[in-house]
Design a protein around this motif. Structure first.
Motif, PDB file in Angstrom:
ATOM      1  N   TYR A   1       0.843  -1.189   0.000  1.00  0.00           N
ATOM      2  CA  TYR A   1       0.000   0.000   0.000  1.00  0.00           C
ATOM      3  C   TYR A   1       0.885   1.249   0.000  1.00  0.00           C
ATOM      4  O   TYR A   1       1.615   1.469  -0.946  1.00  0.00           O
ATOM      5  CB  TYR A   1      -0.951  -0.012   1.207  1.00  0.00           C
ATOM      6  CG  TYR A   1      -1.783  -1.275   1.267  1.00  0.00           C
ATOM      7  CD1 TYR A   1      -2.794  -1.509   0.344  1.00  0.00           C
ATOM      8  CD2 TYR A   1      -1.545  -2.247   2.224  1.00  0.00           C
ATOM      9  CE1 TYR A   1      -3.548  -2.672   0.374  1.00  0.00           C
ATOM     10  CE2 TYR A   1      -2.306  -3.421   2.261  1.00  0.00           C
ATOM     11  CZ  TYR A   1      -3.298  -3.623   1.338  1.00  0.00           C
ATOM     12  OH  TYR A   1      -4.040  -4.774   1.376  1.00  0.00           O
ATOM     13  N   ARG A   2       0.806   2.023   1.067  1.00  0.00           N
ATOM     14  CA  ARG A   2       1.716   3.155   1.241  1.00  0.00           C
ATOM     15  C   ARG A   2       2.059   3.253   2.713  1.00  0.00           C
ATOM     16  O   ARG A   2       1.321   2.763   3.570  1.00  0.00           O
ATOM     17  CB  ARG A   2       1.118   4.460   0.732  1.00  0.00           C
ATOM     18  CG  ARG A   2       0.007   4.996   1.597  1.00  0.00           C
ATOM     19  CD  ARG A   2      -0.257   6.478   1.359  1.00  0.00           C
ATOM     20  NE  ARG A   2      -1.531   6.852   1.918  1.00  0.00           N
ATOM     21  CZ  ARG A   2      -1.777   7.042   3.207  1.00  0.00           C
ATOM     22  NH1 ARG A   2      -0.815   6.875   4.103  1.00  0.00           N
ATOM     23  NH2 ARG A   2      -2.976   7.374   3.627  1.00  0.00           N
TER      24      ARG A   2
ATOM     25  N   ASP B   1      -7.324   1.730  -3.155  1.00  0.00           N
ATOM     26  CA  ASP B   1      -7.278   2.673  -4.275  1.00  0.00           C
ATOM     27  C   ASP B   1      -8.432   3.674  -4.182  1.00  0.00           C
ATOM     28  O   ASP B   1      -8.251   4.871  -4.419  1.00  0.00           O
ATOM     29  CB  ASP B   1      -7.319   1.912  -5.600  1.00  0.00           C
ATOM     30  CG  ASP B   1      -7.082   2.821  -6.797  1.00  0.00           C
ATOM     31  OD1 ASP B   1      -6.098   3.595  -6.769  1.00  0.00           O
ATOM     32  OD2 ASP B   1      -7.874   2.764  -7.752  1.00  0.00           O
TER      33      ASP B   1
ATOM     34  N   GLU C   1      -7.493   6.131  -1.481  1.00  0.00           N
ATOM     35  CA  GLU C   1      -6.458   7.047  -1.949  1.00  0.00           C
ATOM     36  C   GLU C   1      -7.028   8.096  -2.905  1.00  0.00           C
ATOM     37  O   GLU C   1      -6.496   9.189  -3.016  1.00  0.00           O
ATOM     38  CB  GLU C   1      -5.322   6.281  -2.635  1.00  0.00           C
ATOM     39  CG  GLU C   1      -4.466   5.489  -1.664  1.00  0.00           C
ATOM     40  CD  GLU C   1      -3.659   6.376  -0.727  1.00  0.00           C
ATOM     41  OE1 GLU C   1      -2.642   6.919  -1.148  1.00  0.00           O
ATOM     42  OE2 GLU C   1      -4.068   6.521   0.444  1.00  0.00           O
ATOM     43  N   LYS C   2      -8.126   7.768  -3.579  1.00  0.00           N
ATOM     44  CA  LYS C   2      -8.761   8.705  -4.512  1.00  0.00           C
ATOM     45  C   LYS C   2      -9.801   9.589  -3.827  1.00  0.00           C
ATOM     46  O   LYS C   2     -10.537  10.303  -4.496  1.00  0.00           O
ATOM     47  CB  LYS C   2      -9.401   7.942  -5.670  1.00  0.00           C
ATOM     48  CG  LYS C   2      -8.366   7.312  -6.593  1.00  0.00           C
ATOM     49  CD  LYS C   2      -9.034   6.501  -7.680  1.00  0.00           C
ATOM     50  CE  LYS C   2      -7.992   5.911  -8.620  1.00  0.00           C
ATOM     51  NZ  LYS C   2      -8.579   4.946  -9.555  1.00  0.00           N
TER      52      LYS C   2
END
Length: 155
Positions: A3-4, A133, A136-137
């Motif tokens: 992921y991050r 995702d 994150e968006k």
């Protein structure tokens, strides 16, 4: 990394959990400080591994996410094998990001200026990665009340 890395604020709020994570690898505070100083790449990797563990835990528990813009809402129910989406678009000048606009939508869901679409699709990749995702968006994890409200309304 899957992921991050968690933000500094997220690491600070998970300080105890990170300490337990390091302890599970027999790394105490003194050794951690030494690793950070002398082997920053190793420290970075430990932080990345911990971040992935935290994200996986959060995403495994995530059942709903939602994303609002000024004139639309995307509501998602994250099942094991597929994701369900309810897309709502308001065709007149209203701001769903403001309390007044959101309340109007909840009180007038069948108004002619409200378009509602529903769809389901299987995950193209790993479930958690697709949910990540969406986050994150700009989507937020939710309890699903709004999704279920509209799902019951259009069923």
């Amino acid at each position: 990394m899957k992921y991050r890395q968690l933000t500094k604020e997220q690491f600070e709020s998970l300080h105890k959990e990170f300490a337990h994570f390091l302890a599970s690898q027999s790394i105490d505070v003194k050794e951690w400080n030494q690793i950070k100083k002398e082997k920053p790449a190793v420290a970075e990797e430990e932080m990345n591994v911990f971040s992935d563990v935290v994200w996986d835990d959060v995403l495994n528990k995530t059942q709903y996410v939602e994303h609002f813009s000024k004139t639309s809402a995307n509501l998602f129910k994250c099942a094991d094998e597929e994701i369900h989406r309810i897309a709502i678009k308001v065709t007149w000048d209203i701001d769903l990001l403001e309390q007044k606009g959101f309340e109007w939508l909840m009180q007038n869901p069948m108004d002619n200026s409200v378009e509602i679409f529903r769809g389901t699709k299987p995950y193209h990749s790993e479930r958690n990665k697709e949910i990540f995702d969406l986050i994150e968006k700009g989507s937020n994890i939710s309890k699903g009340e709004i999704y279920e409200y509209f799902n019951n309304l259009i069923s």
